[in-house]
Enzyme design. Structure first.
Site, PDB file in Angstrom:
ATOM      1  N   CYS A  65       0.832  -1.210   0.000  1.00 17.78           N
ATOM      2  CA  CYS A  65       0.000   0.000   0.000  1.00 17.78           C
ATOM      3  C   CYS A  65       0.867   1.260   0.000  1.00 17.78           C
ATOM      4  O   CYS A  65       0.572   2.233  -0.695  1.00 17.78           O
ATOM      5  CB  CYS A  65      -0.926   0.004   1.213  1.00 17.78           C
ATOM      6  SG  CYS A  65      -2.037  -1.405   1.292  1.00 17.78           S
ATOM      7  N   ASP A  66       1.929   1.233   0.778  1.00 18.84           N
ATOM      8  CA  ASP A  66       2.895   2.327   0.819  1.00 18.84           C
ATOM      9  C   ASP A  66       3.485   2.541  -0.572  1.00 18.84           C
ATOM     10  O   ASP A  66       3.486   3.668  -1.103  1.00 18.84           O
ATOM     11  CB  ASP A  66       3.980   1.973   1.849  1.00 18.84           C
ATOM     12  CG  ASP A  66       5.103   2.984   1.931  1.00 18.84           C
ATOM     13  OD1 ASP A  66       5.878   3.106   0.954  1.00 18.84           O
ATOM     14  OD2 ASP A  66       5.229   3.636   2.983  1.00 18.84           O
TER      15      ASP A  66
END
Length: 172
Positions: A65-66
């Site tokens: 997600c980062d």
């Protein structure tokens, strides 16, 4: 009652149930109500007339997600003023703001689906088992029609960044 799509995706090989419809290219984009912060909301109409790249992630505090949010933040510079890049997660708004500040994210607008999961259920990404939103990409044109959609079959995989960016560039 919302539609349940059992086994529509997996997390590390384990089947997940997604709540809501599986949207397709050409569908009218459903409205949503997302939190900008604890008091202020955002809806689809807030971005009227713009191309919208919506990157959905389970939580900004995970590796994929980062990376996904950082990649779209980097790409946003080359997309122009007619495009808005949104990242939707179920993270609380102040956690999103903290993460963006620490990561130097300044071109992507983070919005939270924590309150009533209206986005997750309308876009078919709400994970029944985890109460998170499943990883997906939506590109919505200036008239709020879906021009590109990618539902990831495995939650831990990366989306096809190049295809999503190409879909946006076809619209501007």
């Amino acid at each position: 009652m919302a539609q349940e799509r059992t086994g529509a995706a997996t997390f590390k090989g384990n089947p997940l149930t997604l709540i809501g419809p599986e949207l397709k290219v050409g569908d009218q984009a459903p409205d949503f109500k997302l939190q900008k912060d604890l008091l202020e909301t955002a809806t689809l109409q807030d971005f009227a007339g713009k191309v919208k790249l919506i990157s959905v992630v389970p939580s900004l505090d995970t590796g994929v997600c980062d990376a996904q949010t950082r990649r779209f933040n980097q790409e946003a510079d080359s997309l122009g003023d007619q495009v808005v890049v949104l990242t939707v997660s179920v993270d609380l708004p102040f956690a999103q703001a903290r993460w963006c500040g620490a990561a130097g994210i300044d071109r992507v607008l983070t919005l939270s689906d924590y309150k009533d999961h209206s986005f997750g259920e309308a876009y078919g990404v709400f994970i029944k088992e985890f109460h998170l939103d499943h990883r997906a990409i939506f590109v919505i044109d200036q008239n709020d029609k879906i021009a590109y959609v990618e539902y990831l079959s495995e939650m831990a995989e990366h989306p096809d960044y190049d295809q999503a960016i190409a879909a946006v560039k076809k619209l501007v």
